[in-house]
Enzyme design. Sequence first.
Site, short mmCIF file in Angstrom:
data_model
loop_
_atom_site.label_atom_id
_atom_site.label_comp_id
_atom_site.label_asym_id
_atom_site.label_seq_id
_atom_site.Cartn_x
_atom_site.Cartn_y
_atom_site.Cartn_z
N HIS A 1 49.47 -61.94 64.65
CA HIS A 1 49.50 -62.76 63.43
C HIS A 1 49.91 -61.89 62.26
CE1 HIS A 1 45.44 -61.06 63.82
NE2 HIS A 1 45.40 -61.02 62.50
N HIS B 1 49.38 -61.85 57.98
CA HIS B 1 48.70 -62.41 56.83
C HIS B 1 49.76 -62.63 55.74
CE1 HIS B 1 44.54 -61.22 58.16
NE2 HIS B 1 45.25 -60.38 58.88
N GLN C 1 42.73 -54.71 63.27
CA GLN C 1 42.98 -56.02 63.88
C GLN C 1 41.72 -56.53 64.56
OE1 GLN C 1 46.18 -56.10 66.77
NE2 GLN C 1 46.06 -58.31 67.04
N ASN D 1 47.90 -56.37 60.81
CA ASN D 1 47.00 -55.34 61.31
C ASN D 1 47.24 -55.18 62.81
OD1 ASN D 1 45.78 -55.13 58.76
ND2 ASN D 1 44.44 -56.86 59.21
P1 DGP Z 1 42.84 -59.44 61.51
O1 DGP Z 1 41.74 -58.58 61.01
O2 DGP Z 1 44.22 -58.97 61.03
O3 DGP Z 1 42.79 -59.60 63.02
O4 DGP Z 1 42.63 -60.85 60.86
C1 DGP Z 1 41.97 -61.91 61.45
C2 DGP Z 1 41.82 -62.98 60.40
O5 DGP Z 1 41.46 -64.18 61.05
C3 DGP Z 1 40.69 -62.70 59.38
O6 DGP Z 1 41.28 -62.59 58.08
C4 DGP Z 1 39.80 -63.93 59.43
C5 DGP Z 1 40.61 -64.93 60.21
N1 DGP Z 1 39.84 -65.81 61.07
C6 DGP Z 1 38.93 -65.43 62.01
N2 DGP Z 1 38.42 -66.51 62.62
C7 DGP Z 1 39.03 -67.59 62.07
C8 DGP Z 1 38.94 -68.99 62.30
O7 DGP Z 1 38.19 -69.49 63.13
N3 DGP Z 1 39.73 -69.80 61.52
C9 DGP Z 1 40.59 -69.29 60.58
N4 DGP Z 1 41.31 -70.17 59.88
N5 DGP Z 1 40.71 -67.97 60.35
C10 DGP Z 1 39.94 -67.14 61.08
#
Ligand code: DGP
Length: 121
Positions: free
Chosen positions: A107, A109, A101, A94
């Site tokens: 990052h 997924h 995002q 994203n």
């Molecule tokens: P995006 O929307 O592409 O920026 O995805 C961010 C992702 O990060 C979302 O799927 C949830 C994940 N995420 C947010 N906070 C944390 C965290 O503290 N730990 C982990 N493992 N994932 C997280």
Amino acid sequence: MTQEIYDTNNIFAKILKGEVFCEKIYEDSFVLAFNDVNPQALHHVLIIPKGAYMNLKDFSEKALDKEVVAFYKAIGKIADKLGVTDKGFRVVSNHGKDGGQEVSHFHIHFLAGEQLGKKLV
Ligand code: DGP
């Protein structure tokens, strides 16, 4: 045009600093991969560069070749480690507001382990 600045306190920066726990799946000198806190598939891994890049464009423009290579090689290594190479997987990034995002540290997924729908993440 406004110039965005990398937020050194974003949640993935804190994970990289060891300030926030993560379930680590893979790590090398340039890359960290860990389970998404809110999984959208049986396997939902976030793959991030250790360098401070805000998004895919920032990474592709500024990262060193060795960082880019390590990042893309990590995808295949993670697929092998999870045993999904043959069955298949999906990678999604994203980018920005319209891209959905939420965390401004580049990052991707990595999704696998089941038949994936048309839209995910
Ligand atoms: P995006 O929307 O592409 O920026 O995805 C961010 C992702 O990060 C979302 O799927 C949830 C994940 N995420 C947010 N906070 C944390 C965290 O503290 N730990 C982990 N493992 N994932 C997280």
